[in-house]
Design an enzyme around this catalytic site. Structure first.
Site, PDB file in Angstrom:
ATOM      1  N   LYS A  46      11.213 -37.310  -6.067  1.00 34.30           N
ATOM      2  CA  LYS A  46      11.238 -38.012  -4.777  1.00 34.30           C
ATOM      3  C   LYS A  46      12.293 -37.467  -3.798  1.00 34.30           C
ATOM      4  O   LYS A  46      12.774 -38.180  -2.924  1.00 34.30           O
ATOM      5  CB  LYS A  46      11.426 -39.531  -4.944  1.00 34.30           C
ATOM      6  CG  LYS A  46      10.552 -40.195  -5.963  1.00 34.30           C
ATOM      7  CD  LYS A  46       9.138 -39.714  -6.010  1.00 34.30           C
ATOM      8  CE  LYS A  46       8.323 -39.986  -4.773  1.00 34.30           C
ATOM      9  NZ  LYS A  46       6.978 -39.320  -4.917  1.00 34.30           N
ATOM     10  N   HIS A 101      11.284 -30.189 -11.984  1.00 35.76           N
ATOM     11  CA  HIS A 101      12.281 -31.265 -11.943  1.00 35.76           C
ATOM     12  C   HIS A 101      13.292 -31.095 -13.090  1.00 35.76           C
ATOM     13  O   HIS A 101      14.064 -32.010 -13.376  1.00 35.76           O
ATOM     14  CB  HIS A 101      11.612 -32.635 -12.128  1.00 35.76           C
ATOM     15  CG  HIS A 101      10.752 -33.098 -10.992  1.00 35.76           C
ATOM     16  ND1 HIS A 101      11.075 -32.910  -9.670  1.00 35.76           N
ATOM     17  CD2 HIS A 101       9.578 -33.790 -10.989  1.00 35.76           C
ATOM     18  CE1 HIS A 101      10.133 -33.448  -8.916  1.00 35.76           C
ATOM     19  NE2 HIS A 101       9.213 -33.981  -9.679  1.00 35.76           N
ATOM     20  N   SER A 131      12.093 -44.745  -2.484  1.00 33.29           N
ATOM     21  CA  SER A 131      10.866 -43.960  -2.601  1.00 33.29           C
ATOM     22  C   SER A 131      10.309 -44.056  -4.030  1.00 33.29           C
ATOM     23  O   SER A 131       9.109 -44.271  -4.242  1.00 33.29           O
ATOM     24  CB  SER A 131      11.192 -42.496  -2.258  1.00 33.29           C
ATOM     25  OG  SER A 131      10.082 -41.675  -2.439  1.00 33.29           O
TER      26      SER A 131
HETATM   27  N1  LIG Z   1       6.979 -33.182   5.798  1.00 33.09           N
HETATM   28  C1  LIG Z   1       7.791 -34.112   5.295  1.00 33.09           C
HETATM   29  N2  LIG Z   1       8.818 -34.585   6.034  1.00 33.09           N
HETATM   30  C2  LIG Z   1       9.644 -35.539   5.547  1.00 33.09           C
HETATM   31  N3  LIG Z   1       9.507 -36.108   4.313  1.00 33.09           N
HETATM   32  C3  LIG Z   1       8.490 -35.660   3.546  1.00 33.09           C
HETATM   33  C4  LIG Z   1       7.603 -34.650   3.985  1.00 33.09           C
HETATM   34  N4  LIG Z   1       6.706 -34.428   2.993  1.00 33.09           N
HETATM   35  C5  LIG Z   1       7.024 -35.258   1.987  1.00 33.09           C
HETATM   36  N5  LIG Z   1       8.085 -36.001   2.310  1.00 33.09           N
HETATM   37  C6  LIG Z   1       8.690 -37.099   1.532  1.00 33.09           C
HETATM   38  O1  LIG Z   1       9.152 -36.667   0.275  1.00 33.09           O
HETATM   39  C7  LIG Z   1       9.068 -37.778  -0.644  1.00 33.09           C
HETATM   40  C8  LIG Z   1       8.314 -37.342  -1.893  1.00 33.09           C
HETATM   41  O2  LIG Z   1       9.187 -36.577  -2.662  1.00 33.09           O
HETATM   42  P1  LIG Z   1       8.654 -35.564  -3.742  1.00 33.09           P
HETATM   43  O3  LIG Z   1       7.630 -34.683  -3.150  1.00 33.09           O
HETATM   44  O4  LIG Z   1       9.864 -34.913  -4.335  1.00 33.09           O
HETATM   45  O5  LIG Z   1       7.955 -36.500  -4.806  1.00 33.09           O
HETATM   46  S1  LIG Z   1       7.594 -36.029  -6.305  1.00 33.09           S
HETATM   47  O6  LIG Z   1       8.824 -36.058  -7.086  1.00 33.09           O
HETATM   48  O7  LIG Z   1       6.990 -34.731  -6.280  1.00 33.09           O
HETATM   49  O8  LIG Z   1       6.666 -37.101  -6.765  1.00 33.09           O
HETATM   50  C9  LIG Z   1       8.337 -38.895   0.083  1.00 33.09           C
HETATM   51  O9  LIG Z   1       9.339 -39.779   0.571  1.00 33.09           O
HETATM   52  P2  LIG Z   1       9.051 -41.322   0.852  1.00 33.09           P
HETATM   53  O10 LIG Z   1       8.015 -41.355   1.936  1.00 33.09           O
HETATM   54  O11 LIG Z   1      10.381 -41.835   1.293  1.00 33.09           O
HETATM   55  O12 LIG Z   1       8.526 -41.926  -0.416  1.00 33.09           O
HETATM   56  C10 LIG Z   1       7.640 -38.137   1.189  1.00 33.09           C
HETATM   57  O13 LIG Z   1       7.322 -38.929   2.313  1.00 33.09           O
END
Ligand SMILES: Nc1ncnc2c1ncn2[C@@H]1O[C@H](COP(=O)(O)OS(=O)(=O)O)[C@@H](OP(=O)(O)O)[C@H]1O
Length: 268
Positions: A46, A101, A131
Site C-alpha cells: 500500500k 514486497h 489504505s
Molecule cells: N497514480 C497514483 N497517484 C497516487 N496514488 C496512487 C496512484 N496509483 C496508485 N496509488 C495509490 O497507491 C495505493 C496502493 O498501493 P500499492 O499499489 O502499493 O498496493 S499493493 O501493495 O500493491 O496492494 C492506493 O492508495 P489508497 O488509495 O490510499 O488506498 C492507490 O490509490
C-alpha cells in the site's frame, strides 16, 4: 516455511500473503539468478507499488507509453514472490522489471551484490494504515478487520502481509549501501510527479525526450490510472485475486481529502 495460518505464510520470519505466494520460487530465493539490467520496485504494501509499476512500464515500453500495446501493467512488472505459475521468471527477456514486497534480508544474493537496480517507494505509515485497512476488507485473500482499531492491532503487531511496516522501511534504509537503490517518497511523488519521473528515469539511465516524459507523466496520473483498465488492476482483482466485496478498488483515495485535516486520517 510455516503453512499453518489461513492468510499469512511465515517465511524466515516474514509474512507473505498465503493465497498467492510462489512457494517454489521462495525455496531457492537466495540463489534466484539476477541479471545486470534487472530492475526492482520494492515497497511495503500500500505504498504506491501499482503507481511505480505504471511509471516503469511506460518508461521502458514504448507501446505502453503510447497506448499502442494493450498490456496489463502488472504483467510488465510482475511480482517476484507472488503469482505462482503465471510467469516463468527465468525465461523472461531482458530487461526484466520486477515488483516485490520482500524485506532487505530476503533479497536474492545477486541483488545484494548490486547487480540490479532498486527503486524503493516509502509512504507515510498513517496513510498506509488507512489504505491497508480498506484493502484488507476488500480482498478475499487477506484477513478482514471489524474496525480500524482491530486492524491497527494487527498492523502494529506486524501480523499482516509485509510484517511490520517500520522494520521494512528501516531495514532497506539502513542497508542501503549494500544495494544499488533509489528511495522515493509517495507523498513527494504526489506533490511533483514530473520531477519524480525524471529522477526515476535518470537513475535507470533511460533517455526520454520531452514528448516521452509528458506521456509517462500523463499515464501515471491518479486520474488516468483510476480509469485505465490496464493500470487499475480491476480485472486482476476480479478474476485472479478475488474480492470479498464489490466495494473499493486498488486506487481508492476516497478519504484523501481528509488526510490533511483529520486526526483519524479518514478512517471512519
Ligand atoms: N497514480 C497514483 N497517484 C497516487 N496514488 C496512487 C496512484 N496509483 C496508485 N496509488 C495509490 O497507491 C495505493 C496502493 O498501493 P500499492 O499499489 O502499493 O498496493 S499493493 O501493495 O500493491 O496492494 C492506493 O492508495 P489508497 O488509495 O490510499 O488506498 C492507490 O490509490
Amino acid at each position: 516455511m510455516d503453512n499453518t495460518d489461513t492468510y499469512l505464510l511465515n517465511f524466515k520470519g516474514y509474512y507473505l500473503a498465503h493465497f498467492t505466494a510462489n512457494t517454489d520460487l521462495l525455496k531457492n530465493l537466495d540463489d534466484f539468478e539476477i541479471r545486470d539490467d534487472d530492475v526492482f520496485i520494492v515497497t511495503y504494501p500500500k505504498s504506491g507499488t501499482i503507481w511505480a509499476q505504471q511509471i516503469l512500464s511506460s518508461i521502458y515500453f514504448e507501446g505502453h507509453r503510447n497506448k499502442t500495446e494493450m498490456v496489463e501493467t502488472l504483467d510488465g512488472v510482475p511480482f517476484l514472490e507472488y503469482a505462482a505459475g503465471k510467469i516463468d521468471q527465468l525465461k523472461r527477456p531482458s530487461p526484466r522489471l520486477f515488483s516485490s514486497h520482500l524485506p532487505y534480508y530476503l533479497a536474492p544474493k545477486g541483488v545484494k551484490n548490486k547487480r540490479a537496480k532498486i527503486i524503493y517507494i516509502y509512504r507515510n505509515p498513517k496513510n498506509i494504515l488507512v489504505s491497508y485497512f480498506h484493502f484488507s476488507n476488500m480482498m478475499a485473500g487477506l484477513q478482514a478487520a471489524d474496525d480500524i482499531e482491530d486492524f491497527m492491532k494487527m498492523f502494529f503487531d506486524g501480523k499482516v502481509t509485509g510484517s511490520l511496516c517500520f522494520d521494512h522501511i528501516r531495514g532497506w534504509y539502513e542497508h542501503r549501501h549494500d544495494f544499488n537503490i533509489l528511495f522515493m517518497m509517495y507523498e513527494e511523488m504526489r506533490k511533483d510527479l514530473r520531477s519524480s519521473v525524471l529522477k526515476i528515469s535518470s537513475f535507470l539511465e533511460r533517455q526520454l525526450n520531452e514528448e516521452d516524459v509528458e506521456a509517462v507523466v500523463k499515464q501515471a496520473t491518479f486520474e488516468n490510472m483510476k480509469f485505465d483498465p490496464q493500470a487499475n488492476y480491476e480485472q486482476i482483482l476480479k478474476h485472479d485475486l478475488g474480492r470479498r466485496t464489490d466495494e473499493g478498488s486498488f486506487l481508492a483515495q476516497r478519504y484523501r481529502w481528509r488526510l490533511e485535516t483529520s486526526p483519524d486520517c479518514g478512517a471512519k
